[in-house]
Design a protein around this motif. Structure first.
Motif, mmCIF file in Angstrom:
data_model
loop_
_atom_site.group_PDB
_atom_site.id
_atom_site.type_symbol
_atom_site.label_atom_id
_atom_site.label_comp_id
_atom_site.label_asym_id
_atom_site.label_seq_id
_atom_site.Cartn_x
_atom_site.Cartn_y
_atom_site.Cartn_z
ATOM 1 N N GLU A 35 14.313 9.786 15.350
ATOM 2 C CA GLU A 35 13.588 10.084 16.580
ATOM 3 C C GLU A 35 12.903 11.433 16.447
ATOM 4 O OE1 GLU A 35 15.317 11.464 20.670
ATOM 5 O OE2 GLU A 35 15.457 9.266 20.608
ATOM 6 N N LYS A 36 11.697 11.535 16.996
ATOM 7 C CA LYS A 36 10.967 12.796 17.016
ATOM 8 C C LYS A 36 10.346 12.967 18.390
ATOM 9 C CE LYS A 36 7.056 15.269 14.954
ATOM 10 N NZ LYS A 36 5.863 15.149 14.077
ATOM 11 N N ASP A 37 10.686 14.040 19.065
ATOM 12 C CA ASP A 37 10.153 14.334 20.408
ATOM 13 C C ASP A 37 10.337 13.151 21.358
ATOM 14 O OD1 ASP A 37 9.303 16.827 19.465
ATOM 15 O OD2 ASP A 37 7.374 16.011 18.804
ATOM 16 N N GLY A 38 11.488 12.511 21.265
ATOM 17 C CA GLY A 38 11.795 11.394 22.145
ATOM 18 C C GLY A 38 11.148 10.078 21.767
ATOM 19 N N VAL A 39 10.427 10.068 20.638
ATOM 20 C CA VAL A 39 9.737 8.853 20.185
ATOM 21 C C VAL A 39 10.429 8.330 18.925
ATOM 22 C CG1 VAL A 39 7.545 7.877 19.384
ATOM 23 C CG2 VAL A 39 7.553 9.672 21.134
ATOM 24 N N LYS A 40 10.604 7.032 18.859
ATOM 25 C CA LYS A 40 11.289 6.414 17.726
ATOM 26 C C LYS A 40 10.502 6.617 16.430
ATOM 27 C CE LYS A 40 13.240 1.937 16.336
ATOM 28 N NZ LYS A 40 13.378 0.500 16.730
ATOM 29 N N VAL A 41 11.215 6.919 15.362
ATOM 30 C CA VAL A 41 10.651 7.014 14.021
ATOM 31 C C VAL A 41 11.240 5.881 13.193
ATOM 32 C CG1 VAL A 41 10.451 8.388 11.920
ATOM 33 C CG2 VAL A 41 10.434 9.529 14.150
ATOM 34 N N ASP A 42 10.392 4.983 12.688
ATOM 35 C CA ASP A 42 10.887 3.881 11.865
ATOM 36 C C ASP A 42 9.708 3.242 11.136
ATOM 37 O OD1 ASP A 42 12.066 1.710 10.682
ATOM 38 O OD2 ASP A 42 12.831 0.805 12.525
ATOM 39 N N ASN A 43 9.600 3.522 9.840
ATOM 40 C CA ASN A 43 8.504 2.916 9.071
ATOM 41 C C ASN A 43 8.964 1.683 8.300
ATOM 42 O OD1 ASN A 43 10.024 4.384 7.215
ATOM 43 N ND2 ASN A 43 8.258 5.054 6.009
ATOM 44 N N THR A 44 10.068 1.062 8.792
ATOM 45 C CA THR A 44 10.552 -0.186 8.189
ATOM 46 C C THR A 44 10.326 -1.381 9.108
ATOM 47 O OG1 THR A 44 12.818 -0.050 9.064
ATOM 48 C CG2 THR A 44 12.356 1.141 7.015
ATOM 49 N N THR A 45 9.483 -1.223 10.129
ATOM 50 C CA THR A 45 9.200 -2.347 11.027
ATOM 51 C C THR A 45 8.490 -3.462 10.261
ATOM 52 O OG1 THR A 45 7.031 -1.497 11.667
ATOM 53 C CG2 THR A 45 8.930 -0.737 12.957
ATOM 54 N N GLU A 46 8.552 -4.654 10.781
ATOM 55 C CA GLU A 46 7.907 -5.785 10.103
ATOM 56 C C GLU A 46 6.403 -5.556 9.970
ATOM 57 O OE1 GLU A 46 7.203 -9.007 7.945
ATOM 58 O OE2 GLU A 46 9.182 -8.209 8.448
ATOM 59 N N GLU A 47 5.790 -4.992 10.990
ATOM 60 C CA GLU A 47 4.359 -4.707 10.922
ATOM 61 C C GLU A 47 4.034 -3.786 9.746
ATOM 62 O OE1 GLU A 47 0.785 -2.608 13.597
ATOM 63 O OE2 GLU A 47 2.892 -2.413 14.207
ATOM 64 N N GLU A 48 4.844 -2.757 9.579
ATOM 65 C CA GLU A 48 4.548 -1.790 8.523
ATOM 66 C C GLU A 48 4.895 -2.308 7.135
ATOM 67 O OE1 GLU A 48 5.101 2.524 9.559
ATOM 68 O OE2 GLU A 48 5.996 1.634 11.342
ATOM 69 N N ILE A 49 5.994 -3.041 7.012
ATOM 70 C CA ILE A 49 6.349 -3.586 5.701
ATOM 71 C C ILE A 49 5.326 -4.635 5.269
ATOM 72 C CG2 ILE A 49 8.082 -4.846 4.366
ATOM 73 C CD1 ILE A 49 8.773 -1.921 5.075
ATOM 74 N N THR A 50 4.886 -5.468 6.195
ATOM 75 C CA THR A 50 3.853 -6.462 5.865
ATOM 76 C C THR A 50 2.571 -5.769 5.419
ATOM 77 O OG1 THR A 50 4.766 -8.070 7.423
ATOM 78 C CG2 THR A 50 2.476 -8.376 6.767
ATOM 79 N N GLY A 51 2.161 -4.737 6.164
ATOM 80 C CA GLY A 51 0.962 -3.989 5.791
ATOM 81 C C GLY A 51 1.121 -3.249 4.480
ATOM 82 N N TRP A 52 2.315 -2.718 4.238
ATOM 83 C CA TRP A 52 2.614 -2.010 2.992
ATOM 84 C C TRP A 52 2.513 -2.953 1.793
ATOM 85 C CZ3 TRP A 52 7.231 -2.345 -0.101
ATOM 86 C CH2 TRP A 52 7.415 -1.300 -1.021
ATOM 87 N N LEU A 53 3.030 -4.150 1.955
ATOM 88 C CA LEU A 53 2.944 -5.129 0.867
ATOM 89 C C LEU A 53 1.488 -5.517 0.593
ATOM 90 C CD1 LEU A 53 5.961 -7.395 1.863
ATOM 91 C CD2 LEU A 53 5.847 -5.868 -0.115
ATOM 92 N N ALA B 126 16.313 -5.104 0.433
ATOM 93 C CA ALA B 126 15.554 -6.227 0.983
ATOM 94 C C ALA B 126 14.050 -5.963 0.906
ATOM 95 C CB ALA B 126 15.980 -6.480 2.437
ATOM 96 N N ILE B 127 13.648 -4.733 1.183
ATOM 97 C CA ILE B 127 12.228 -4.361 1.067
ATOM 98 C C ILE B 127 11.782 -4.478 -0.382
ATOM 99 C CG2 ILE B 127 10.575 -2.464 1.283
ATOM 100 C CD1 ILE B 127 12.318 -1.443 3.661
ATOM 101 N N ALA B 128 12.626 -3.965 -1.284
ATOM 102 C CA ALA B 128 12.296 -4.021 -2.708
ATOM 103 C C ALA B 128 12.142 -5.458 -3.188
ATOM 104 C CB ALA B 128 13.382 -3.311 -3.519
ATOM 105 N N GLU B 129 13.014 -6.325 -2.720
ATOM 106 C CA GLU B 129 12.960 -7.721 -3.160
ATOM 107 C C GLU B 129 11.672 -8.401 -2.712
ATOM 108 O OE1 GLU B 129 13.973 -10.942 -5.269
ATOM 109 O OE2 GLU B 129 14.911 -8.951 -5.302
ATOM 110 N N ARG B 130 11.201 -8.056 -1.532
ATOM 111 C CA ARG B 130 9.925 -8.627 -1.068
ATOM 112 C C ARG B 130 8.770 -8.198 -1.964
ATOM 113 N NH1 ARG B 130 9.520 -8.063 5.430
ATOM 114 N NH2 ARG B 130 7.543 -9.143 5.000
ATOM 115 N N ALA B 131 8.814 -6.924 -2.410
ATOM 116 C CA ALA B 131 7.760 -6.437 -3.310
ATOM 117 C C ALA B 131 7.897 -7.080 -4.689
ATOM 118 C CB ALA B 131 7.817 -4.919 -3.408
ATOM 119 N N ARG B 132 9.115 -7.268 -5.149
ATOM 120 C CA ARG B 132 9.321 -7.895 -6.458
ATOM 121 C C ARG B 132 8.831 -9.336 -6.470
ATOM 122 N NH1 ARG B 132 14.959 -5.255 -6.228
ATOM 123 N NH2 ARG B 132 14.655 -3.289 -7.374
#
Length: 259
Positions: free
Chosen positions: A190-208, A243-249
């Protein structure tokens, strides 16, 4: 707050989670930090907490110190796996970065030809042609890609360039034509009351999808290992990283996981 600032131009060797026996090169003063990011997870702390007016080490100093250290290691029968540019900030902002890379490759070839030369970079200086060309000469140019969302990049990495954005970053990373290693820090909190999480499905899909476009020869994913300047952050679990690594593999990438 405990932070890590490197007090030498050439430091180590240290055992790196990702690189093996690494001899580090720090292109910044020992008493401060200079970076184009102000990451909430940086082991060196926030930029504003470590201001310095000390001059940067000169190209000749780096050359001399590296040669001296490699001579000492060779006398002890030690050889680094890699010579790594990291230290107290973003190495590519040093005005003599390209020349220092040229010197380092020549010294490596003479003293320890089996060692690789690596640069850990936040990717912010890729639009500077001499920096890009220098990075193309090293064995492992390890470029940061923490998120595909501009809002998350600002939240986690806090770049000091107003125009820095994912679209420009992706375009520059694609210029390597696959001769690049992508490193991504996954974290939650969390940062300034806002959630921090770059493992969301939206971000992992975009990252791939970004990986498909960049086509890196390797991907390194990791999570928090040391104390962070923002105290409300925590590790991503080994199971989630795997699990993230396996999706990339599954789409063809070589992925290493550091937990």
């Amino acid at each position: 707050m405990a932070t890590i600032l490197f007090d030498k131009i050439v430091y180590g060797p240290v055992h790196s989670r990702r690189l093996g026996v690494s001899l580090g090169i720090n292109l910044f003063p020992k008493d401060g930090k200079l970076c184009t990011f102000n990451c909430i997870y940086c082991e060196c702390g926030y930029n504003e907490d470590h201001r310095t007016r000390t001059p940067l080490p000169k190209r000749e100093e780096v050359k001399e110190q590296l040669t001296k250290k490699l001579d000492e290691m060779r006398a002890e029968g030690l050889v680094p796996d890699v010579i790594t540019f990291a230290g107290n900030g973003e190495p590519t902002i040093h005005p003599d970065f390209a020349g220092i890379i040229e010197d380092t490759i020549a010294i490596r070839n003479e003293h320890c030809p089996s060692a690789k030369v690596a640069v850990l970079s936040n990717s912010t200086m890729l639009d500077k042609e001499e920096v890009f060309e220098a990075l193309c000469k090293v064995d492992d140019n390890i470029m940061k890609l923490d998120s595909v969302l501009d809002s998350r990049i600002r939240q986690i990495d806090n770049p000091n360039k107003p125009g820095f954005c994912f679209d420009k970053l992706l375009k520059n990373l694609c210029r390597f034509n696959g001769k690049v290693i992508i490193q991504t820090m996954f974290l939650r909190g969390e940062k300034d009351g806002v959630k921090v999480d770059n493992t969301t499905e939206e971000e992992i899909t975009g990252w791939l999808e970004a990986l498909k476009a960049i086509n890196p020869n390797q991907v390194m994913i990791y999570t928090i290992d040391r104390e962070t300047p923002l105290k409300t952050l925590y590790k991503v679990s080994k199971e989630d990283l795997d699990a993230i690594a396996e999706r990339a593999r599954k789409i063809g990438f070589q992925v290493s996981v550091s937990y």
